[in-house]
Design a protein around this motif. Structure first.
Motif, PDB file in Angstrom:
ATOM      1  N   SER A  17       0.828  -1.208   0.000  1.00  0.00           N
ATOM      2  CA  SER A  17       0.000   0.000   0.000  1.00  0.00           C
ATOM      3  C   SER A  17       0.857   1.251   0.000  1.00  0.00           C
ATOM      4  CB  SER A  17      -0.898   0.024   1.254  1.00  0.00           C
ATOM      5  OG  SER A  17      -1.776  -1.069   1.272  1.00  0.00           O
ATOM      6  N   LEU A  18       0.294   2.303  -0.552  1.00  0.00           N
ATOM      7  CA  LEU A  18       0.883   3.632  -0.493  1.00  0.00           C
ATOM      8  C   LEU A  18      -0.255   4.632  -0.351  1.00  0.00           C
ATOM      9  CD1 LEU A  18       3.607   3.736  -3.315  1.00  0.00           C
ATOM     10  CD2 LEU A  18       4.017   3.878  -0.860  1.00  0.00           C
ATOM     11  N   ARG A  19       0.065   5.772   0.249  1.00  0.00           N
ATOM     12  CA  ARG A  19      -0.898   6.866   0.351  1.00  0.00           C
ATOM     13  C   ARG A  19      -0.278   8.111  -0.270  1.00  0.00           C
ATOM     14  NH1 ARG A  19      -2.685  10.433   5.514  1.00  0.00           N
ATOM     15  NH2 ARG A  19      -4.889  10.779   5.024  1.00  0.00           N
ATOM     16  N   LEU A  20      -0.882   8.578  -1.329  1.00  0.00           N
ATOM     17  CA  LEU A  20      -0.430   9.804  -1.975  1.00  0.00           C
ATOM     18  C   LEU A  20      -1.179  10.990  -1.381  1.00  0.00           C
ATOM     19  CD1 LEU A  20      -0.302   8.733  -5.730  1.00  0.00           C
ATOM     20  CD2 LEU A  20       1.424   8.431  -3.938  1.00  0.00           C
ATOM     21  N   SER A  21      -0.481  12.109  -1.283  1.00  0.00           N
ATOM     22  CA  SER A  21      -1.090  13.356  -0.836  1.00  0.00           C
ATOM     23  C   SER A  21      -0.854  14.426  -1.886  1.00  0.00           C
ATOM     24  CB  SER A  21      -0.479  13.814   0.489  1.00  0.00           C
ATOM     25  OG  SER A  21      -0.696  12.865   1.508  1.00  0.00           O
ATOM     26  N   CYS A  22      -1.781  15.359  -1.951  1.00  0.00           N
ATOM     27  CA  CYS A  22      -1.644  16.493  -2.862  1.00  0.00           C
ATOM     28  C   CYS A  22      -2.053  17.742  -2.092  1.00  0.00           C
ATOM     29  CB  CYS A  22      -2.524  16.307  -4.081  1.00  0.00           C
ATOM     30  SG  CYS A  22      -2.593  17.738  -5.176  1.00  0.00           S
ATOM     31  N   ALA A  23      -1.073  18.592  -1.830  1.00  0.00           N
ATOM     32  CA  ALA A  23      -1.329  19.836  -1.111  1.00  0.00           C
ATOM     33  C   ALA A  23      -1.553  20.964  -2.104  1.00  0.00           C
ATOM     34  CB  ALA A  23      -0.146  20.162  -0.204  1.00  0.00           C
ATOM     35  N   ALA A  24      -2.630  21.710  -1.903  1.00  0.00           N
ATOM     36  CA  ALA A  24      -2.998  22.775  -2.837  1.00  0.00           C
ATOM     37  C   ALA A  24      -2.877  24.140  -2.181  1.00  0.00           C
ATOM     38  CB  ALA A  24      -4.422  22.560  -3.313  1.00  0.00           C
ATOM     39  N   SER A  25      -2.430  25.092  -2.956  1.00  0.00           N
ATOM     40  CA  SER A  25      -2.420  26.478  -2.503  1.00  0.00           C
ATOM     41  C   SER A  25      -3.670  27.166  -3.037  1.00  0.00           C
ATOM     42  CB  SER A  25      -1.179  27.198  -3.009  1.00  0.00           C
ATOM     43  OG  SER A  25      -1.231  27.310  -4.418  1.00  0.00           O
ATOM     44  N   GLY A  26      -4.025  28.289  -2.464  1.00  0.00           N
ATOM     45  CA  GLY A  26      -5.159  29.032  -2.978  1.00  0.00           C
ATOM     46  C   GLY A  26      -6.386  28.908  -2.108  1.00  0.00           C
ATOM     47  N   ARG A  27      -7.153  29.990  -2.066  1.00  0.00           N
ATOM     48  CA  ARG A  27      -8.305  30.030  -1.169  1.00  0.00           C
ATOM     49  C   ARG A  27      -9.528  29.320  -1.727  1.00  0.00           C
ATOM     50  NH1 ARG A  27      -8.944  36.287  -0.237  1.00  0.00           N
ATOM     51  NH2 ARG A  27      -8.535  36.226  -2.474  1.00  0.00           N
ATOM     52  N   THR A  28      -9.483  28.934  -2.993  1.00  0.00           N
ATOM     53  CA  THR A  28     -10.672  28.356  -3.618  1.00  0.00           C
ATOM     54  C   THR A  28     -10.630  26.840  -3.710  1.00  0.00           C
ATOM     55  OG1 THR A  28      -9.685  28.621  -5.817  1.00  0.00           O
ATOM     56  CG2 THR A  28     -11.054  30.434  -4.982  1.00  0.00           C
ATOM     57  N   PHE A  29      -9.690  26.217  -2.999  1.00  0.00           N
ATOM     58  CA  PHE A  29      -9.554  24.760  -3.073  1.00  0.00           C
ATOM     59  C   PHE A  29     -10.866  24.065  -2.798  1.00  0.00           C
ATOM     60  CE2 PHE A  29      -7.628  20.671  -2.808  1.00  0.00           C
ATOM     61  CZ  PHE A  29      -8.243  20.022  -1.746  1.00  0.00           C
ATOM     62  N   SER A  30     -11.589  24.527  -1.805  1.00  0.00           N
ATOM     63  CA  SER A  30     -12.815  23.838  -1.394  1.00  0.00           C
ATOM     64  C   SER A  30     -13.908  23.917  -2.461  1.00  0.00           C
ATOM     65  CB  SER A  30     -13.329  24.426  -0.079  1.00  0.00           C
ATOM     66  OG  SER A  30     -13.660  25.789  -0.242  1.00  0.00           O
ATOM     67  N   MET A  31     -13.716  24.769  -3.478  1.00  0.00           N
ATOM     68  CA  MET A  31     -14.700  24.894  -4.542  1.00  0.00           C
ATOM     69  C   MET A  31     -14.323  24.069  -5.775  1.00  0.00           C
ATOM     70  SD  MET A  31     -15.143  28.996  -4.136  1.00  0.00           S
ATOM     71  CE  MET A  31     -16.256  29.160  -5.518  1.00  0.00           C
ATOM     72  N   HIS A  32     -13.169  23.424  -5.723  1.00  0.00           N
ATOM     73  CA  HIS A  32     -12.650  22.709  -6.880  1.00  0.00           C
ATOM     74  C   HIS A  32     -12.860  21.211  -6.749  1.00  0.00           C
ATOM     75  CE1 HIS A  32      -9.586  25.863  -8.497  1.00  0.00           C
ATOM     76  NE2 HIS A  32     -10.623  26.461  -7.972  1.00  0.00           N
ATOM     77  N   ALA A  33     -13.260  20.586  -7.829  1.00  0.00           N
ATOM     78  CA  ALA A  33     -13.169  19.138  -7.912  1.00  0.00           C
ATOM     79  C   ALA A  33     -11.692  18.772  -8.108  1.00  0.00           C
ATOM     80  CB  ALA A  33     -13.989  18.608  -9.068  1.00  0.00           C
ATOM     81  N   MET A  34     -11.312  17.611  -7.605  1.00  0.00           N
ATOM     82  CA  MET A  34      -9.917  17.171  -7.675  1.00  0.00           C
ATOM     83  C   MET A  34      -9.839  15.781  -8.285  1.00  0.00           C
ATOM     84  SD  MET A  34      -8.271  19.694  -6.337  1.00  0.00           S
ATOM     85  CE  MET A  34      -6.653  18.936  -6.148  1.00  0.00           C
TER      86      MET A  34
END
Length: 124
Positions: A17-34
């Motif tokens: 198993s592995l767990r990937l993470s993706c850290a995002a900058s910007g105030r609108t992250f919560s409005m974006h699909a990923m």
């Protein structure tokens, strides 16, 4: 503008198993699909998993369904990909992507921002 930084890739044996993470900058992250995509040598970039803006809806490629789980923490501006029961055919560079809309899509062209990618290698 959104900047994405992936982490968590590496070398793992088949079945691991592995767990990937993706850290995002910007105030609108919560409005974006990923989304998470991957690209193996000599192949086109392909859809792996995606999640809507609030985490209420998610989709997976058939090849990873039941093994991978996508999730997000909007308070931390981070999206995750938990990968279990890994297979050698999962070997690829994995990319995180963001789209300026709350609902997810599976096509590469629908995403506006991309990370630099993280290598995942699964040995047999």
């Amino acid at each position: 503008q959104v900047q994405l930084v992936e982490s968590g890739g590496g070398l793992v044996q088949a079945g691991g198993s592995l767990r990937l993470s993706c850290a995002a900058s910007g105030r609108t992250f919560s409005m974006h699909a990923m989304g998470w995509f991957r690209q193996a040598p000599g192949k086109e970039r392909e859809f792996v998993a995606a999640i809507s803006w609030n985490g209420g809806d998610a989709g997976y490629a058939d090849s990873v369904k039941g093994r991978f789980t996508i999730s997000r923490d909007n308070a931390k501006n981070t999206v995750y990909l938990q990968m279990n029961s890994l297979k050698p055919e999962d070997t690829a560079v994995y990319y995180c992507a963001s789209r300026s809309g709350g609902y997810y899509y599976t096509a590469v062209r629908e995403y506006d921002y991309w990370g630099q990618g993280t290598q995942v290698t699964v040995s047999s």
